[in-house]
Motif scaffolding. Sequence first.
Motif, PDB file in Angstrom:
ATOM      1  N   GLU A 113      37.745  29.755  38.069  1.00 45.95           N
ATOM      2  CA  GLU A 113      39.064  30.253  38.406  1.00 45.95           C
ATOM      3  C   GLU A 113      39.811  30.616  37.126  1.00 45.95           C
ATOM      4  O   GLU A 113      39.596  30.051  36.075  1.00 45.95           O
ATOM      5  CB  GLU A 113      39.866  29.163  39.133  1.00 45.95           C
ATOM      6  CG  GLU A 113      39.472  28.902  40.556  1.00 45.95           C
ATOM      7  CD  GLU A 113      40.421  27.929  41.218  1.00 45.95           C
ATOM      8  OE1 GLU A 113      41.029  28.309  42.220  1.00 45.95           O
ATOM      9  OE2 GLU A 113      40.563  26.828  40.668  1.00 45.95           O
ATOM     10  N   GLY A 114      40.694  31.580  37.278  1.00 44.31           N
ATOM     11  CA  GLY A 114      41.545  31.936  36.156  1.00 44.31           C
ATOM     12  C   GLY A 114      41.734  33.461  35.984  1.00 44.31           C
ATOM     13  O   GLY A 114      41.143  34.256  36.687  1.00 44.31           O
ATOM     14  N   GLN A 115      42.585  33.780  35.022  1.00 48.14           N
ATOM     15  CA  GLN A 115      42.835  35.200  34.679  1.00 48.14           C
ATOM     16  C   GLN A 115      41.959  35.551  33.476  1.00 48.14           C
ATOM     17  O   GLN A 115      42.041  34.902  32.430  1.00 48.14           O
ATOM     18  CB  GLN A 115      44.308  35.407  34.342  1.00 48.14           C
ATOM     19  CG  GLN A 115      45.247  35.113  35.509  1.00 48.14           C
ATOM     20  CD  GLN A 115      46.705  35.363  35.141  1.00 48.14           C
ATOM     21  OE1 GLN A 115      47.043  36.251  34.375  1.00 48.14           O
ATOM     22  NE2 GLN A 115      47.591  34.522  35.715  1.00 48.14           N
TER      23      GLN A 115
ATOM     24  N   HIS B  40      41.840  38.442  38.245  1.00 46.56           N
ATOM     25  CA  HIS B  40      42.202  37.052  38.537  1.00 46.56           C
ATOM     26  C   HIS B  40      41.230  36.506  39.587  1.00 46.56           C
ATOM     27  O   HIS B  40      41.161  37.018  40.711  1.00 46.56           O
ATOM     28  CB  HIS B  40      43.629  36.986  39.085  1.00 46.56           C
ATOM     29  CG  HIS B  40      44.181  35.600  39.076  1.00 46.56           C
ATOM     30  ND1 HIS B  40      45.532  35.337  39.202  1.00 46.56           N
ATOM     31  CD2 HIS B  40      43.613  34.347  38.935  1.00 46.56           C
ATOM     32  CE1 HIS B  40      45.739  34.050  39.163  1.00 46.56           C
ATOM     33  NE2 HIS B  40      44.570  33.421  38.992  1.00 46.56           N
ATOM     34  N   TYR B  41      40.435  35.532  39.137  1.00 44.10           N
ATOM     35  CA  TYR B  41      39.472  34.887  40.044  1.00 44.10           C
ATOM     36  C   TYR B  41      40.090  33.622  40.625  1.00 44.10           C
ATOM     37  O   TYR B  41      40.681  32.812  39.890  1.00 44.10           O
ATOM     38  CB  TYR B  41      38.172  34.539  39.303  1.00 44.10           C
ATOM     39  CG  TYR B  41      37.189  35.690  39.284  1.00 44.10           C
ATOM     40  CD1 TYR B  41      36.217  35.783  40.278  1.00 44.10           C
ATOM     41  CD2 TYR B  41      37.228  36.641  38.280  1.00 44.10           C
ATOM     42  CE1 TYR B  41      35.321  36.826  40.273  1.00 44.10           C
ATOM     43  CE2 TYR B  41      36.318  37.693  38.268  1.00 44.10           C
ATOM     44  CZ  TYR B  41      35.364  37.792  39.268  1.00 44.10           C
ATOM     45  OH  TYR B  41      34.454  38.830  39.260  1.00 44.10           O
ATOM     46  N   VAL B  42      39.913  33.438  41.955  1.00 51.40           N
ATOM     47  CA  VAL B  42      40.436  32.262  42.676  1.00 51.40           C
ATOM     48  C   VAL B  42      39.357  31.719  43.583  1.00 51.40           C
ATOM     49  O   VAL B  42      38.384  32.414  43.915  1.00 51.40           O
ATOM     50  CB  VAL B  42      41.686  32.632  43.512  1.00 51.40           C
ATOM     51  CG1 VAL B  42      42.835  33.075  42.663  1.00 51.40           C
ATOM     52  CG2 VAL B  42      41.352  33.702  44.553  1.00 51.40           C
TER      53      VAL B  42
ATOM     54  N   VAL C 148      42.627  40.485  42.564  1.00 48.52           N
ATOM     55  CA  VAL C 148      42.329  39.068  42.879  1.00 48.52           C
ATOM     56  C   VAL C 148      40.972  39.030  43.533  1.00 48.52           C
ATOM     57  O   VAL C 148      40.729  39.733  44.534  1.00 48.52           O
ATOM     58  CB  VAL C 148      43.387  38.461  43.808  1.00 48.52           C
ATOM     59  CG1 VAL C 148      43.021  37.023  44.122  1.00 48.52           C
ATOM     60  CG2 VAL C 148      44.780  38.559  43.180  1.00 48.52           C
ATOM     61  N   VAL C 149      40.081  38.239  42.941  1.00 53.38           N
ATOM     62  CA  VAL C 149      38.695  38.204  43.395  1.00 53.38           C
ATOM     63  C   VAL C 149      38.266  36.741  43.516  1.00 53.38           C
ATOM     64  O   VAL C 149      38.667  35.897  42.697  1.00 53.38           O
ATOM     65  CB  VAL C 149      37.780  38.945  42.431  1.00 53.38           C
ATOM     66  CG1 VAL C 149      36.354  38.990  42.962  1.00 53.38           C
ATOM     67  CG2 VAL C 149      38.305  40.342  42.159  1.00 53.38           C
ATOM     68  N   LEU C 150      37.440  36.438  44.525  1.00 54.41           N
ATOM     69  CA  LEU C 150      36.935  35.081  44.707  1.00 54.41           C
ATOM     70  C   LEU C 150      35.909  34.750  43.646  1.00 54.41           C
ATOM     71  O   LEU C 150      35.113  35.621  43.251  1.00 54.41           O
ATOM     72  CB  LEU C 150      36.311  34.934  46.093  1.00 54.41           C
ATOM     73  CG  LEU C 150      37.269  35.061  47.271  1.00 54.41           C
ATOM     74  CD1 LEU C 150      36.497  35.002  48.585  1.00 54.41           C
ATOM     75  CD2 LEU C 150      38.318  33.962  47.212  1.00 54.41           C
ATOM     76  N   VAL C 151      35.935  33.499  43.239  1.00 56.76           N
ATOM     77  CA  VAL C 151      34.965  33.060  42.221  1.00 56.76           C
ATOM     78  C   VAL C 151      33.567  33.263  42.784  1.00 56.76           C
ATOM     79  O   VAL C 151      33.291  32.959  43.936  1.00 56.76           O
ATOM     80  CB  VAL C 151      35.208  31.597  41.833  1.00 56.76           C
ATOM     81  CG1 VAL C 151      34.117  31.094  40.905  1.00 56.76           C
ATOM     82  CG2 VAL C 151      36.585  31.403  41.212  1.00 56.76           C
ATOM     83  N   GLY C 152      32.705  33.808  41.912  1.00 53.65           N
ATOM     84  CA  GLY C 152      31.316  34.035  42.281  1.00 53.65           C
ATOM     85  C   GLY C 152      31.034  35.434  42.783  1.00 53.65           C
ATOM     86  O   GLY C 152      29.871  35.803  42.994  1.00 53.65           O
ATOM     87  N   GLN C 153      32.078  36.243  42.986  1.00 49.78           N
ATOM     88  CA  GLN C 153      31.851  37.618  43.453  1.00 49.78           C
ATOM     89  C   GLN C 153      31.809  38.601  42.249  1.00 49.78           C
ATOM     90  O   GLN C 153      32.419  38.375  41.211  1.00 49.78           O
ATOM     91  CB  GLN C 153      32.953  38.033  44.421  1.00 49.78           C
ATOM     92  CG  GLN C 153      32.916  37.321  45.747  1.00 49.78           C
ATOM     93  CD  GLN C 153      33.983  37.824  46.699  1.00 49.78           C
ATOM     94  OE1 GLN C 153      34.946  38.492  46.335  1.00 49.78           O
ATOM     95  NE2 GLN C 153      33.817  37.448  47.987  1.00 49.78           N
ATOM     96  N   ASN C 154      31.090  39.728  42.470  1.00 48.18           N
ATOM     97  CA  ASN C 154      31.047  40.812  41.467  1.00 48.18           C
ATOM     98  C   ASN C 154      32.328  41.625  41.534  1.00 48.18           C
ATOM     99  O   ASN C 154      32.917  41.806  42.624  1.00 48.18           O
ATOM    100  CB  ASN C 154      29.851  41.715  41.706  1.00 48.18           C
ATOM    101  CG  ASN C 154      28.516  41.039  41.403  1.00 48.18           C
ATOM    102  OD1 ASN C 154      28.483  40.074  40.634  1.00 48.18           O
ATOM    103  ND2 ASN C 154      27.444  41.515  42.011  1.00 48.18           N
TER     104      ASN C 154
END
Length: 530
Positions: free
Chosen positions: A503-505, A527-529, A427-433
């Motif tokens: 956001e999304g998988q 999965h970006y959140v 799970v990764v925040l949107v905008g991160q590598n």
Amino acid sequence: MKAFMTMTAAALLATSMLGCEQSAKRTGGGSQNYVTGYEGVHKPAPSKVEAAKPAPVKTEPARPAPVVTPGAVGVYYPTGRQVDAVLFIERMFPGEVAVGQAFDYMIRATNVSGIAVDDVIIDEMLPAGFKMSGSDPKGTAGAGNLLSFNLGRLNPGESRTIKISGAAENVGAVQSCATASYTIPVCQNIPVVQPALTITKAAPAEVMICDMIPVTIVVTNNGTGIAKNVKVSDALPAGLTANGSGTVNFDAGSLSAGQSREFKFDAKAAKTGSYNNVAKATADGSLSAESKATTTKVVQPVLTLEMECPPTGLILRDYTFKVTVCNKGDAVAAGTTVTANLPTGTVFVSADGGGTATGNVVAWNVGNLGINACKTYTFSVRANNAGDLPASASASATCAAAVSANCASRAVGVPDIGTGLEDDDGVVLVGQNHVFRYVVKNQGQVDLTNVAMSVSMDDGLAYVGTNFAGGAKAEGGKVTWKIGTLKPGQEIKFTFTAKGNAEGQFVVRAETTSDQTKLVRNDEQVHYVK
């Protein structure tokens, strides 16, 4: 050629008329006494004949001394002297006979010279008033009362006696005389000879081509007399030489009757086959001879070698190679050996037929290989690596040309590839590598060539970069890494980074390919959140 000298007593008639002019001495009594007069036989009275003694002939052999018989008279022919006489003629007769009484008298001729005389003839004039009843040998009647006796040849010291038998017809004296004649041959012997040549030649019936051909020639004079300037020659057939020459010559010189000379030489054959020829001999006087032909068969073993390799197989398997050696020549191949070189990169496993391995060579001691005979041997090796398996073999034997053969097999490996794709945080925040780790390994037995990996991402993810030394190429929504060749067991790892914009998988799909393997796919989800 004969030259004859005839001598008679005509010139010495007074001496040769044996008993005619001699004083007689009577010996003993009895009805038949023999006269022993003619003292000149033993002690000749001095005379003009004795006055001049002939010089001795140095070359004349010693004469046998005559034996004078008592009751006899004799004379030396032709000179009346013993020293140079040829014949000694004696008359032997009784001292007294009665009228009508049968009696014998004898005439004896002796050769007192050192040479043989021929045609010895005694001519006896039979006395008047004597009736002959016979003679031994039988004489030949001539004119009047002449009776001739041919005694033939008298050798030195030889005597012959004539016996005449009969009786006196009247009272008085019985007088008879004899003369002698002979010939002396002058002879010459010229030897007539006929030398003759024979020649023999001996050579082995069969030899190997690598051996010399020993030749023996014997020339013989089997005639009479000397064979002069004897020459021996042997014109060798094509393909044979002796000391580099096609002709062999010998000088035998002169050969006495029955004498032989032997000559020997070695010939060399250039090729196999049968060689036939004769030797010849010549000598002065147009003499010649030719030997019987000799035939020498020159043989050679001829080897052939075949090698059979197994078909292509897998590595870490045993490969069996076959070698067949044959003798196609016309002689036994003695001391035959076969050797085989192991393929590079293999390990010796076994060999049949008594083969032994030393290093990377297998050897067989075949021994004698008969005409048209073959022997087959095998050896096995294990291939530890993929690639060509070249093998070679050779064979040799005494007097045979060495032969070789080769073939090649191939060992191949099984390809296999292992890949992996993973990340740490799901799970990764949107905008991160976000970092993905990739690994590829050659898990097979052969090289993997042209290995490549490409990544495709769902919308919302964007490629950022990689730590792969060769970099990557992003094009058409796909990023590709050209990894190249991987050796068996070789492993390569690298990372690449993506960034989520929504956001999304999202799924990352990695596809790995090579020339030897099928496409392999690895998926990873993030999965970006907000």
